[in-house]
Structure formats: structure tokens, C-alpha cells
Design a protein around this motif. Structure first.
Motif, mmCIF file in Angstrom:
data_model
loop_
_atom_site.group_PDB
_atom_site.id
_atom_site.type_symbol
_atom_site.label_atom_id
_atom_site.label_comp_id
_atom_site.label_asym_id
_atom_site.label_seq_id
_atom_site.Cartn_x
_atom_site.Cartn_y
_atom_site.Cartn_z
ATOM 1 N N TYR A 89 -10.092 7.344 4.471
ATOM 2 C CA TYR A 89 -9.847 6.134 3.675
ATOM 3 C C TYR A 89 -10.376 4.890 4.388
ATOM 4 C CZ TYR A 89 -6.817 8.726 0.469
ATOM 5 O OH TYR A 89 -6.325 9.605 -0.479
ATOM 6 N N VAL B 176 -8.742 3.410 -4.414
ATOM 7 C CA VAL B 176 -8.546 3.876 -3.037
ATOM 8 C C VAL B 176 -7.171 3.456 -2.520
ATOM 9 C CG1 VAL B 176 -9.366 3.712 -0.659
ATOM 10 C CG2 VAL B 176 -11.006 3.873 -2.517
ATOM 11 N N MET C 141 -4.106 5.903 -1.415
ATOM 12 C CA MET C 141 -3.514 5.820 -0.081
ATOM 13 C C MET C 141 -1.999 5.724 -0.171
ATOM 14 S SD MET C 141 -5.963 3.331 2.203
ATOM 15 C CE MET C 141 -5.042 3.655 3.730
#
Length: 292
Positions: A229, A248, A252
């Protein structure tokens, strides 16, 4: 242990001494004492060691990187009544590869028939890893072909070693092809298999493909690492692909990851930079229209 040695009527099993050696070597970090116990078993305790305890000592020496002693202990096997097995030879190969002596490691491979042993998947995987560490990926693939000819099935670890070797050479496409070949062979990829491919894409700055592969990973039930990430966010900010940033961050959060301060700074700077560029262009257009 001193009392046991003095009490001649006390008879103990190989399993007992195996545990003693493990305690000395793994828990106490006293490798020398573990080795002394092995050699003291026949005369001191009237118990001949088995190959399992012998291999434990060999492995302790390799793990401690005491490579110069490994071969000395190996040569003492007949004196201890030990018949060398595949595991013994694999440990030798592992030690030689870690010591960077690939030539000697391949010489041990030639010793297998002499010891009435046959190399297994772990033998070849260890040698492949040693070759890949030296950048000799083509030679590692040569061993894969040899395995197939000898009827030894490659496992997930074997394929992961080769995928990692390709990644280090920047051969991401070949790594993806090997992943598919792995599945075709009926060998199920694990998290490490996917992670190596993802790292390869991100290292090659193929951030769009990296994000797509990450979606594929998650769809197949494999969670990307925090480092993945971090690399992807860096690429998104660098290439100003901010439309992917929201996805993203949400992904996460689902995995319980929280971006570190440096990542937040990079994201904010990128967003502000794009916003400034957009507003600057808009103002210019307005000015130009007024001039007309």
C-alpha cells in the motif's frame, strides 16, 4: 545431566536427548553444549544418537552460521553410528549456499547416490535459492527442468523462489507467466506468490497494473502487505492518479492498516498540487475569455 551420567542404571531415550539438544541450542543459544551432548551420548550416557538428533545439531550450526564446523560434524557420522539421510545432505547444501559456496553445494548433490539417497524438492529449492541470490536465474530454471525430468514435483516454495528471482531482475511479465504456469501444474499460489508479483509491478513503476493486480489479489482472498500500500500510494501521488487514492485508503482501513505521517504528507501535498494546477488553469481560461 551430571547426575544422569553418574547413575549408570539410568537409561534414557533418543527423544530425551533430542529435547536436551534442542533446549541447549534453540532456547539457551549454547550451540557448543548441544554439539558436546550429541558426541557424549554413546560413552557418557550409554545411548547412541539417531539421525534426527544428528540433523538437529547440523541445522543448529547452519542457523548459527558456524559453517566451518558443519562439515567436521558431518564427517563424524560413522563414529556415532549415524547413517546419513536426505535431510542431512539438504542441511549441508543449505549451509554451503548460505556461505556463498555454490560449487561445493552442487558437489554435495553428486553425493546423494553415494549415500543411497535421492534428492527431493527441498534439495532443488535450496539450490535454486542459492542461484537466484547470485543472479543466476536461468540456471535455477535449468534445475526446474531437471526436477521435471526426474519426476519431482515443484511446490509453492520452489515457484516462489523463481518468481522472486525474476522480480529482482525486473522481469515482471515472466513472473506473471510463471504464476499462471504454477496454477496449470496444480500448485496453488500463496500470499507470497502474489506479493512478489505485486512488488515487481510497483518496483517497475507500473502503478496502474499494480492497482489492478491488487484488486485481483483481494478478489482471490489474499491481503496485500502494508508495504504494498505504501508503494502504491507513492506511485499514485507521483503519477497524480488521485482517482484511485480513495479506493486504496478504504482498502487499507478494511485490513486495519493506518497510513503513517509521511504517507499522509505525501497524499496531501499531491492533492493540493493537483488542486492548485486545476484552479490555475481555470483562472487562465477566464482571463482569456474576458480578453476576447
Amino acid at each position: 545431566m551430571r547426575k544422569i551420567k553418574l547413575d549408570k542404571s539410568c537409561r534414557l531415550s533418543n527423544d530425551f536427548f533430542h529435547n536436551v539438544i534442542k533446549i541447549y541450542g534453540q532456547l539457551a543459544g549454547r550451540i557448543k553444549k548441544a554439539m558436546e551432548t550429541l558426541f557424549d551420548m554413546p560413552k557418557g550416557y550409554n545411548c547412541w544418537p539417531n539421525v534426527k538428533s544428528f540433523n538437529l545439531v547440523l541445522n543448529l550450526l547452519v542457523s548459527a552460521k558456524v559453517f566451518e564446523v558443519v562439515h567436521e560434524v558431518y564427517l563424524q557420522a560413522p563414529m556415532l553410528g549415524i547413517e546419513i539421510d536426505v535431510c542431512s545432505l539438504n542441511i549441508l547444501i543449505k549451509g554451503l549456499c548460505e556461505n556463498g559456496d555454490l560449487e561445493a553445494a552442487f558437489n554435495v548433490l553428486d553425493e546423494f547416490p553415494k549415500q543411497r539417497c535421492e534428492p527431493n524438492v527441498r534439495t532443488f529449492s535450496t539450490l535454486m535459492h542459492g542461484l537466484c541470490e547470485k543472479g543466476k536465474v536461468e540456471a535455477a530454471f535449468g534445475l526446474l527442468e531437471r526436477m521435471e525430468k526426474e519426476g519431482i514435483d515443484a511446490d509453492t516454495i520452489t515457484f516462489n523462489i523463481l518468481i522472486s528471482g525474476l522480480r529482482k531482475q525486473g522481469k515482471v511479465v515472466e513472473g506473471l507467466e510463471l504464476l499462471e504456469r504454477m496454477k496449470f501444474k496444480g500448485c496453488e499460489p500463496n500470499a507470497g506468490s502474489y506479493q512478489e508479483i505485486l512488488y515487481g509491478l510497483l518496483d517497475a513503476e507500473k502503478y496502474v497494473e499494480g492497482k489492478e493486480f491488487m484488486v485481483r489479489m483481494i478478489g482471490e482472498g489474499v491481503d496485500p502487505s502494508f508495504v504494498s500500500y505504501k508503494k502504491l500510494i507513492h506511485g499514485i501521488c507521483k503519477e497524480r492518479l488521485l482517482r484511485d487514492l480513495d479506493w486504496v485508503l478504504k482498502q487499507m482501513a478494511r485490513q486495519g492498516f493506518v497510513p503513517k505521517m509521511g504517507m499522509w504528507v505525501e497524499m496531501v501535498q499531491s492533492v493540493v498540487s493537483v488542486s492548485y494546477s486545476f484552479n490555475h488553469v481555470s483562472v487562465s481560461k477566464i482571463v482569456n475569455c474576458e480578453n476576447i
